[in-house]
Scaffold this motif. Sequence first.
Motif, short mmCIF file in Angstrom:
data_model
loop_
_atom_site.label_atom_id
_atom_site.label_comp_id
_atom_site.label_asym_id
_atom_site.label_seq_id
_atom_site.Cartn_x
_atom_site.Cartn_y
_atom_site.Cartn_z
N GLN A 78 0.89 -1.13 -0.08
CA GLN A 78 -0.14 0.08 -0.18
C GLN A 78 0.60 1.07 0.00
O GLN A 78 0.34 2.43 -0.05
CB GLN A 78 -1.05 0.19 1.41
CG GLN A 78 -1.74 -1.12 1.38
CD GLN A 78 -3.04 -1.18 0.98
OE1 GLN A 78 -3.26 -0.31 0.08
NE2 GLN A 78 -3.92 -2.06 1.16
N ARG A 79 2.03 1.22 -0.21
CA ARG A 79 3.24 2.44 0.02
C ARG A 79 2.90 3.51 -1.13
O ARG A 79 3.06 4.62 -0.87
CB ARG A 79 4.56 1.98 -0.03
CG ARG A 79 4.80 1.43 1.38
CD ARG A 79 6.31 1.33 1.62
NE ARG A 79 6.59 0.84 3.00
CZ ARG A 79 7.18 -0.11 3.34
NH1 ARG A 79 7.73 -1.03 2.20
NH2 ARG A 79 7.14 -0.78 4.46
N ASP A 153 9.98 4.66 -6.59
CA ASP A 153 9.06 3.64 -6.33
C ASP A 153 9.27 3.30 -5.08
O ASP A 153 10.22 2.60 -4.92
CB ASP A 153 8.92 3.00 -7.56
CG ASP A 153 8.22 3.40 -8.67
OD1 ASP A 153 7.65 4.44 -8.52
OD2 ASP A 153 8.71 3.07 -9.87
N PRO A 154 8.35 2.84 -4.21
CA PRO A 154 8.30 2.15 -2.92
C PRO A 154 8.76 0.80 -3.25
O PRO A 154 8.25 0.07 -4.10
CB PRO A 154 6.92 2.26 -2.34
CG PRO A 154 6.39 3.33 -2.99
CD PRO A 154 6.77 3.44 -4.46
N ASP A 155 9.66 0.24 -2.54
CA ASP A 155 9.91 -1.27 -2.45
C ASP A 155 9.19 -2.06 -1.33
O ASP A 155 9.27 -1.92 -0.22
CB ASP A 155 11.48 -1.29 -2.10
CG ASP A 155 11.81 -2.83 -2.55
OD1 ASP A 155 10.82 -3.68 -2.26
OD2 ASP A 155 13.00 -3.20 -2.36
N SER A 162 13.64 0.83 6.80
CA SER A 162 14.36 0.93 5.62
C SER A 162 13.70 1.55 4.55
O SER A 162 14.41 2.29 3.86
CB SER A 162 14.83 -0.40 4.94
OG SER A 162 15.78 -0.97 6.09
N SER A 163 12.49 1.37 4.11
CA SER A 163 11.86 2.00 3.33
C SER A 163 11.80 3.68 3.35
O SER A 163 11.99 4.26 2.23
CB SER A 163 10.30 1.54 3.47
OG SER A 163 9.49 2.31 2.37
N PHE A 164 11.73 4.07 4.44
CA PHE A 164 11.95 5.54 4.45
C PHE A 164 13.13 6.18 4.05
O PHE A 164 12.86 7.09 3.22
CB PHE A 164 11.85 6.03 6.25
CG PHE A 164 11.75 7.43 6.23
CD1 PHE A 164 10.58 8.01 6.28
CD2 PHE A 164 12.74 8.24 6.38
CE1 PHE A 164 10.47 9.53 6.52
CE2 PHE A 164 12.96 9.78 6.63
CZ PHE A 164 11.57 10.28 6.57
N GLY A 170 17.06 6.78 -2.10
CA GLY A 170 17.20 6.01 -3.31
C GLY A 170 18.13 4.60 -2.63
O GLY A 170 18.45 3.71 -3.70
N ARG A 171 18.52 4.83 -1.42
CA ARG A 171 19.43 3.73 -0.91
C ARG A 171 18.93 3.17 0.10
O ARG A 171 18.43 3.79 1.16
CB ARG A 171 20.93 4.35 -0.82
CG ARG A 171 21.74 4.57 -1.85
CD ARG A 171 23.07 5.17 -1.63
NE ARG A 171 22.89 6.41 -0.57
CZ ARG A 171 22.81 7.69 -0.85
NH1 ARG A 171 22.48 8.00 -2.29
NH2 ARG A 171 22.70 8.57 -0.24
#
Length: 379
Positions: A78-79, A153-155, A162-164, A170-171
């Motif tokens: 849902q990100r 794009d969210p992973d 980590s996503s934040f 980008g890393r």
Amino acid sequence: MSKDTDTSFVAGLEDVVSNTSDICFLDGKEGRLVYQGYNIHDLVNGNASFEEVVYLLWHGELPNRQQLDEFNQQIGRQRALAPEVLNFLKGVRKDANAMEVLRTAVSFAGIYDPDNGDESYEANVRKATRLVAQIPTIVTTFERIRNGQAPIDPDPELSAASSFFQLLTGRVPDEFTERAFNTALILHADHELNASTFSARVTAATLSDMYSAITSAIGTLKGPLHGGANEQVMKMLLEIGDMSRVESYIDEALAAKRKIMGFGHRVYRTEDPRATHLRKLSQKAGELAGETKWFEMSRRIEQLVKDKKGLNPNVDFYSASLYYSLGLPTHLFTPIFACSRISGWTAHVLEQYRNNRLIRPRAEYTGPTHRQFVPLSER
Ligand SMILES: CC(=O)SCCNC(=O)CCNC(=O)[C@H](O)C(C)(C)COP(=O)(O)OP(=O)(O)OC[C@H]1O[C@@H](n2cnc3c(N)ncnc32)[C@H](O)[C@@H]1OP(=O)(O)O
Ligand SMILES: O=C([O-])CC(=O)C(=O)O
């Protein structure tokens, strides 16, 4: 004017009990913070993930492996933002306040939520999941857009922590950064009836929708007496600039009766238990970044404010130097607070819906009574 209430006025509703709640227990005398029966020290020391804590706050139980895997997938999937929300972020003025953008984007996202208009409990849990998933995307995506960078794009596979960083830079972050940020997210997740949560519950108690309640909460968190204090702490550290200036700065501020941001609390009379973890993380983050001065200055400020005013640091004090040492921009500190507190806000809104009564206190009237009306032509 006759008094039609037996209760007396309490400034700032201090110690007034407004509802029962199973979510969060706060012992201000002992300095204990407990989520659904679990002490935050055990959640942090036991390496819980932020997602486990969100699940705990909403459902009252820690998830088992399968429940956690499913919950992580739901959040991960849902990100991504609705195109309308992304377009809003692209169109809004680049110098806008990040909390104002977040407040407006969340309000806007509610209109495009697939469950808009469905007020069933199940739909509200789905809305809460989208809010937990998308608030970090809003915060990081606007930051990139305003810096002239393309959104990322969210992973769906990454943890919230980590996503934040992946969405911002980008890393994926290094191990220490991931752990420190995960801990900060856990520590900020809930805090009983703090001002923003109360504000969310007041809105929900009119049976208004989840997004309206969260929009109220974000506006309330923004203020410098509440979540906005973490940005003010960093501004103070930057303004002081050097250890040699700390004592004179604090003396002048106290003499002028200015508040030292990041100190004092309505409930805690001891150390804020969250500050204990954030202090250690701030020190380590400074060492790893090769710049310990922000931590050392913070320690000195803590000593001085304790000696001179008897005040302890709150959650906002050491989170400031921690985030700064992790390389995060100061104007994102309060939005980061919202990325975590959305878990507590939604837990409280869901609890309010489960057991609702309109929240409507009284005011003690202190204005004039029985004035004689004078027509406009005679005034
Ligand atoms: C996530 C959070 O929301 S945590 C809080 C974040 N906010 C801050 O860090 C802002 C600074 N702190 C404050 O303004 C307050 O301590 C608050 C808002 C947190 C709590 O406020 P209240 O419970 O209403 O306490 P109040 O502001 O009445 O303070 C009581 C006394 O302590 C003093 N005091 C409280 N905090 C501070 C401070 N940070 N610096 C200096 N003096 C302070 C007040 O001046 C007052 O002194 P007085 O009795 O001599 O007038
Ligand atoms: O409880 C409060 O009043 C403020 C606070 O520490 C929080 O919201 O985390």
